[in-house]
Enzyme design. Structure first.
Site, PDB file in Angstrom:
ATOM      1  N   SER A  98       0.798  -1.234   0.000  1.00  0.00           N
ATOM      2  CA  SER A  98       0.000   0.000   0.000  1.00  0.00           C
ATOM      3  C   SER A  98       0.827   1.278   0.000  1.00  0.00           C
ATOM      4  O   SER A  98       0.280   2.365  -0.209  1.00  0.00           O
ATOM      5  CB  SER A  98      -0.956   0.009   1.199  1.00  0.00           C
ATOM      6  OG  SER A  98      -2.024  -0.876   0.998  1.00  0.00           O
ATOM      7  N   LYS A 112       0.415   3.462  -3.030  1.00  0.00           N
ATOM      8  CA  LYS A 112      -0.804   4.245  -3.311  1.00  0.00           C
ATOM      9  C   LYS A 112      -0.552   5.734  -3.527  1.00  0.00           C
ATOM     10  O   LYS A 112      -1.092   6.314  -4.482  1.00  0.00           O
ATOM     11  CB  LYS A 112      -1.836   4.003  -2.209  1.00  0.00           C
ATOM     12  CG  LYS A 112      -2.377   2.582  -2.204  1.00  0.00           C
ATOM     13  CD  LYS A 112      -3.242   2.302  -0.980  1.00  0.00           C
ATOM     14  CE  LYS A 112      -3.747   0.869  -0.975  1.00  0.00           C
ATOM     15  NZ  LYS A 112      -4.514   0.555   0.250  1.00  0.00           N
ATOM     16  N   TYR A 139      -2.890  -3.327 -10.586  1.00  0.00           N
ATOM     17  CA  TYR A 139      -2.895  -3.017  -9.156  1.00  0.00           C
ATOM     18  C   TYR A 139      -2.065  -4.031  -8.371  1.00  0.00           C
ATOM     19  O   TYR A 139      -1.254  -3.662  -7.515  1.00  0.00           O
ATOM     20  CB  TYR A 139      -4.332  -2.980  -8.638  1.00  0.00           C
ATOM     21  CG  TYR A 139      -4.433  -2.736  -7.147  1.00  0.00           C
ATOM     22  CD1 TYR A 139      -4.148  -1.480  -6.613  1.00  0.00           C
ATOM     23  CD2 TYR A 139      -4.802  -3.750  -6.281  1.00  0.00           C
ATOM     24  CE1 TYR A 139      -4.230  -1.251  -5.251  1.00  0.00           C
ATOM     25  CE2 TYR A 139      -4.884  -3.528  -4.910  1.00  0.00           C
ATOM     26  CZ  TYR A 139      -4.603  -2.272  -4.401  1.00  0.00           C
ATOM     27  OH  TYR A 139      -4.681  -2.057  -3.038  1.00  0.00           O
ATOM     28  N   TYR A 152      -3.898   4.058   7.465  1.00  0.00           N
ATOM     29  CA  TYR A 152      -5.155   3.317   7.599  1.00  0.00           C
ATOM     30  C   TYR A 152      -6.062   3.992   8.627  1.00  0.00           C
ATOM     31  O   TYR A 152      -6.089   5.224   8.705  1.00  0.00           O
ATOM     32  CB  TYR A 152      -4.890   1.846   7.954  1.00  0.00           C
ATOM     33  CG  TYR A 152      -4.000   1.123   6.975  1.00  0.00           C
ATOM     34  CD1 TYR A 152      -4.218   1.209   5.606  1.00  0.00           C
ATOM     35  CD2 TYR A 152      -2.934   0.338   7.409  1.00  0.00           C
ATOM     36  CE1 TYR A 152      -3.412   0.539   4.695  1.00  0.00           C
ATOM     37  CE2 TYR A 152      -2.121  -0.345   6.516  1.00  0.00           C
ATOM     38  CZ  TYR A 152      -2.359  -0.239   5.159  1.00  0.00           C
ATOM     39  OH  TYR A 152      -1.571  -0.906   4.270  1.00  0.00           O
ATOM     40  N   VAL A 163       1.292  -3.373   4.169  1.00  0.00           N
ATOM     41  CA  VAL A 163       1.310  -4.625   4.927  1.00  0.00           C
ATOM     42  C   VAL A 163       2.562  -5.458   4.667  1.00  0.00           C
ATOM     43  O   VAL A 163       2.779  -6.471   5.326  1.00  0.00           O
ATOM     44  CB  VAL A 163       0.040  -5.471   4.662  1.00  0.00           C
ATOM     45  CG1 VAL A 163      -1.202  -4.741   5.155  1.00  0.00           C
ATOM     46  CG2 VAL A 163      -0.079  -5.841   3.187  1.00  0.00           C
TER      47      VAL A 163
END
Length: 302
Positions: A58, A61, A186, A238, A256
């Site tokens: 992540s 992103k 992705y 998060y 993660v």
């Protein structure tokens, strides 16, 4: 100082667990903890397992968001993804059905990130992948960055929740094109293999508002850099982003795989690696490292 911070906080790795829902991530060494800092004078400081390779997950992103903002009018991007913290876990589907617009809350949760990935320009899947990988290499200043295909295949086999999100987003008009092609890109972006030095370099480029400190080349516009860092502050950790802003107070994005990208405006970029995660998916010891570092160096931007 970094050696001391890492060794003091290494004990916290025993309180978390490596990600196992993606099988290949479960192979990481739980006790690993490392950090790299690159300051605005291009001085590099490292400690612990700073050169251990791991997949970006992540942490990709904000980088893909930057691409989407450079490839499209901002009004188009934010017609498909929101700007607000979700308050929910990163892989939650709930608000896609419950909010009035059905639009993903922000680009830092999985649903929003899948949308921003779909906005990368290219005439073919291969061209989009090449553009994406080249952009990661440019902002990290590492031409050797590549995709870990073992992790990619592991993600693709087990990515049913992301697949469900993507088809729901397609149904509601937030994704254009072939859903499986978007998901494939992705999964590949999440499987790019890096180390803390790469993360620190990305953080430095964000800290300088998009200007490479070695060459003076602009790799990001100032406005895109500001937007990305703002999302990192409000949504990057998060559903622990608010607490992180209070305790640490710097723009950051976790993944993660155990990585944390942090950027202190006009001062430094920071990369942290610690694959032992807390229940919200953040590096449990990495958070402590950044908290201590922020306090000792007075990094809090607030």
């Amino acid at each position: 100082m970094l050696n001391e911070i890492v060794e003091i906080n290494r004990r916290h790795t025993s309180n978390g667990n490596v990600a196992s829902y993606i099988p290949d991530l479960g192979k990481a060494c739980k006790e690993d903890l490392g950090i790299c800092i690159i300051d605005k004078d291009n001085k590099i400081y490292t400690a612990g397992e700073y050169d251990t390779k791991f997949t970006i997950q992540s942490v990709s992103k904000p980088i893909v968001l930057a691409m989407a903002l450079m490839d499209n009018d901002w009004s188009h991007v934010f017609s498909k993804v929101g700007m607000e913290p979700s308050g929910d876990p990163f892989n939650s589907i709930m608000k896609l059905e419950m909010n009035d617009t059905k639009k993903p809350c922000n680009p830092m949760i999985n649903a929003g990130a899948i949308v921003t990935t779909s906005l990368i320009k290219g005439d073919s899947v291969e061209e989009k992948e090449e553009r994406m990988l080249n952009f990661f290499r440019k902002i990290a200043k590492n031409d050797k960055l590549s995709i870990n295909y073992d992790v990619y295949n592991s993600e693709k086999r087990t990515g049913d929740r992301n697949r469900a999100m993507a088809y729901l987003l397609k149904n509601d008009g937030f994704i254009e094109g072939d859903v499986e092609e978007v998901l494939d890109l992705y999964f590949k972006q999440c499987s790019i293999e890096i180390d803390t030095v790469d993360l620190a370099r990305i953080g430095t480029n964000l800290a300088t508002y998009g200007v490479d400190i070695e060459t003076g080349e602009r790799v990001l516009s100032e406005s895109v850099s500001r937007m990305v860092k703002t999302f990192m502050v409000t949504c990057g950790m998060y559903d622990a982003s608010g607490e992180f802003a209070i305790r640490v107070g710097i723009p950051a994005k976790s993944g993660v795989g155990g990585g944390i990208l942090a950027s202190v405006p006009n001062r430094m970029g920071i990369g942290v690696y610690g694959p032992s995660l807390d229940k919200k998916g953040n590096s449990i010891a990495g958070l402590r490292v950044l908290e201590d570092l922020s306090r000792m160096l007075k990094l809090n931007i607030f």
